[in-house]
Design a protein around this motif. Structure first.
Motif, PDB file in Angstrom:
ATOM      1  N   GLY A 167       0.816  -1.210   0.000  1.00 23.26           N
ATOM      2  CA  GLY A 167       0.000   0.000   0.000  1.00 23.26           C
ATOM      3  C   GLY A 167       0.850   1.260   0.000  1.00 23.26           C
ATOM      4  N   ALA A 213       2.281   1.748  -3.454  1.00 22.96           N
ATOM      5  CA  ALA A 213       1.245   2.292  -4.333  1.00 22.96           C
ATOM      6  C   ALA A 213       1.006   3.769  -4.045  1.00 22.96           C
ATOM      7  N   THR A 214       1.145   4.159  -2.783  1.00 18.31           N
ATOM      8  CA  THR A 214       1.005   5.577  -2.432  1.00 18.31           C
ATOM      9  C   THR A 214       2.091   6.414  -3.090  1.00 18.31           C
ATOM     10  N   SER A 233     -11.536   6.207  -7.848  1.00 24.72           N
ATOM     11  CA  SER A 233     -10.184   5.655  -7.702  1.00 24.72           C
ATOM     12  C   SER A 233      -9.977   5.034  -6.321  1.00 24.72           C
ATOM     13  N   VAL A 276      -9.251   0.283  -5.678  1.00 24.86           N
ATOM     14  CA  VAL A 276      -8.298  -0.528  -4.921  1.00 24.86           C
ATOM     15  C   VAL A 276      -8.886  -1.907  -4.627  1.00 24.86           C
ATOM     16  N   THR A 277     -10.207  -1.974  -4.474  1.00 28.02           N
ATOM     17  CA  THR A 277     -10.840  -3.242  -4.119  1.00 28.02           C
ATOM     18  C   THR A 277     -10.647  -4.292  -5.203  1.00 28.02           C
ATOM     19  N   GLU A 296      -8.598  -3.907  -8.057  1.00 23.10           N
ATOM     20  CA  GLU A 296      -7.277  -3.913  -8.683  1.00 23.10           C
ATOM     21  C   GLU A 296      -6.205  -4.494  -7.755  1.00 23.10           C
ATOM     22  N   SER A 297      -6.340  -4.280  -6.450  1.00 25.27           N
ATOM     23  CA  SER A 297      -5.300  -4.704  -5.509  1.00 25.27           C
ATOM     24  C   SER A 297      -5.754  -5.787  -4.535  1.00 25.27           C
ATOM     25  N   PHE A 338      -6.811   7.085  -5.097  1.00 24.25           N
ATOM     26  CA  PHE A 338      -6.250   5.740  -5.124  1.00 24.25           C
ATOM     27  C   PHE A 338      -5.209   5.560  -4.022  1.00 24.25           C
ATOM     28  N   ALA A 389      -5.402   2.921  -1.171  1.00 22.93           N
ATOM     29  CA  ALA A 389      -4.356   1.909  -1.018  1.00 22.93           C
ATOM     30  C   ALA A 389      -3.877   1.831   0.423  1.00 22.93           C
ATOM     31  N   THR A 448      -5.781  -1.353   2.436  1.00 25.57           N
ATOM     32  CA  THR A 448      -4.823  -2.434   2.703  1.00 25.57           C
ATOM     33  C   THR A 448      -4.544  -2.553   4.203  1.00 25.57           C
TER      34      THR A 448
END
Length: 465
Positions: free
Chosen positions: A46, A49-50, A240, A244-245, A247-248, A368, A372, A376
């Protein structure tokens, strides 16, 4: 650009668009799982991704203005070269900080890549035909990207199923193939994208650096003056966050359900392929949704439906239930993007198009990044299912932000109908007291397209050639 026909412009755009997303299809099933294989926790992923989100946030507007000022092709070439570098590092990265750097480079790539290709297509199509219906091409792009990502994901799953190749782990093989395909895409970009630029070389570069801030300022000015544009851009914050739900967190949720990360990755390859085919089918529904509901109401409905599909991913038991909800999510996602982008493009003309798209994308980055970190961390401390439910609620909360576009389209149609009706009365003949030589040139005003409430730029040509 004007030497190409609308058909040629659309063909080149769709070809490049498909090549742009094919490497992504290979990476989607493995990216999170590969980071976990190399020792990163969900919280560390996470944070990485940030980093990507913050880099995009910092560079999105300057790079958008840069593309508008210098030209779309040089910015895209730079972006795709940076993507090559980041993929090479990802193939060998085995520490948090190296993978953090990969994500940061991906942020630079996404900031540069956000908007120029799409803007080139719209402006080139309008240069070839001022009445070109470019929404059709945007919808086709959604279909093409779905097919490309689906093919890449299917290939990724097949490569993983074959197992490791020598010292290269099974999850790393798709990254190496994506690296090769990114090189092929770069060559195609150099050949296919034809752009007429006012100047080249060092002088053009210096001029674009000076001009880019003005382009950004004009784009921000459009945002400040248009409530419709502001609301559309704000949708990206919620959208966005919720992405996250699926895509990640979806790979982690699937691994949780089946009880094994490698088995989840093997399942996720064909599942991702099917999901992106569903995405393509959803994009193909765009003309139907426009006819039956209109752009803004359809876009709002998609936000609510997508939230519902994420609830399914978080709560349904067994891999079949999770994957069915996943397919439904991507069907809705495919329909949503052309609707949203069509509404956005109708708000601006001329040389600020890429800057406005960058504004839209920029608003998505903090969303996003925040998602993330929060989702996460929530998945680590509580459960993946709870994190998905929170993301689903946030997705649905974006729906009311399409109301200003809907009201503007209704108002534009109402004014146009009244004007057309008045013009018909003027043309009714000498018995009409309003008719006569004092009102020359009276005639109906064509109705604006659904969702259209354009804000004209304060300076510069209405159409970029």
């Amino acid at each position: 650009m004007s030497t190409l026909s609308v058909r040629q412009v659309r063909f080149r755009y769709l070809t490049l668009y498909g090549l742009r997303w094919l490497p992504s299809g290979l990476l989607i099933p493995v990216m999170i799982l590969l980071m976990q294989e190399r020792g990163l926790s969900l919280a560390q992923i996470g944070l990485a991704a940030t980093a990507q989100g913050l880099v995009v946030l910092a560079l999105e507007l300057p790079t958008g203005g840069f593309a508008d000022a210098l030209g779309r092709k040089p910015v895209l070439v730079t972006a795709w070269v940076i993507s090559l570098i980041s993929l090479a590092l990802f193939a060998v990265g085995d520490s948090f900080w190296l993978l953090f750097l990969v994500c940061a480079l991906q942020g630079v790539y996404r900031a540069l890549d956000s908007g120029p290709l799409e803007s080139w297509y719209v402006d080139a199509a309008l240069a070839a035909d001022p009445d070109a219906e470019y929404e059709r091409g945007l919808g086709h792009a959604g279909t093409v990207s779905g097919l490309a990502i689906g093919a890449g994901a299917l290939l990724s799953g097949g490569l993983i199923a074959l197992g490791p190749v020598g010292p290269v782990s099974a999850l790393t093989v798709p990254v190496l193939v994506a690296l090769v395909l990114q090189g092929v895409s770069l060559v195609a970009l150099l050949v296919l994208l034809v752009e007429t630029r006012p100047a080249k070389g060092a002088a053009a570069l210096r001029a674009s650096v000076v001009e880019a801030p003005r382009m950004v300022g004009q784009a921000i000015g459009l945002l400040r003056r248009s409530r419709v544009l502001l609301a559309l851009v704000a949708v990206e914050l919620f959208w966005s966050f919720g992405m996250v739900t699926f895509e990640s967190l979806l790979p982690v949720r699937l691994a949780e359900v089946v009880g094994n990360a490698d088995r989840a990755a093997v399942l996720l390859g064909p599942a991702s392929s099917a999901a992106w085919l569903a995405n393509a089918a959803g994009a193909a529904l765009t003309p139907f949704l426009l006819r039956r509901l209109g752009a803004a109401p359809a876009a709002a409905l998609m936000r609510v439906l997508q939230g519902a599909t994420v609830v399914g991913m978080g709560l349904l038991a067994g891999p079949v239930g999770v994957l069915v909800a996943y397919l439904a999510c991507y069907t809705v996602h495919g329909a949503s993007n052309p609707l949203h982008m069509g509404l956005l493009h109708r708000q601006v003309d001329g040389p600020y198009r890429t800057s406005v798209i960058s504004l839209n994308s920029m608003m998505g980055q903090p969303g996003f990044a925040l998602g993330a970190v929060i989702l996460t961390a929530l998945a680590d401390r509580s459960s993946v299912s709870l994190a998905m439910l929170v993301g689903a609620v946030v997705l649905a909360l974006a729906a009311p932000l399409y109301l200003p576009a809907w009201r503007a389209s209704r108002s534009a149609r109402s004014v146009a109908e009244e004007t057309a009706s008045g013009a018909g009365d003027l043309a009714s003949g000498p018995d009409d007291p309003a008719s006569g030589p004092g009102l020359p040139g009276a005639g109906p005003v064509p109705a604006a397209p659904v969702g259209d409430a354009p804000v004209a730029p304060t300076a510069g040509p209405v159409r970029a050639g």
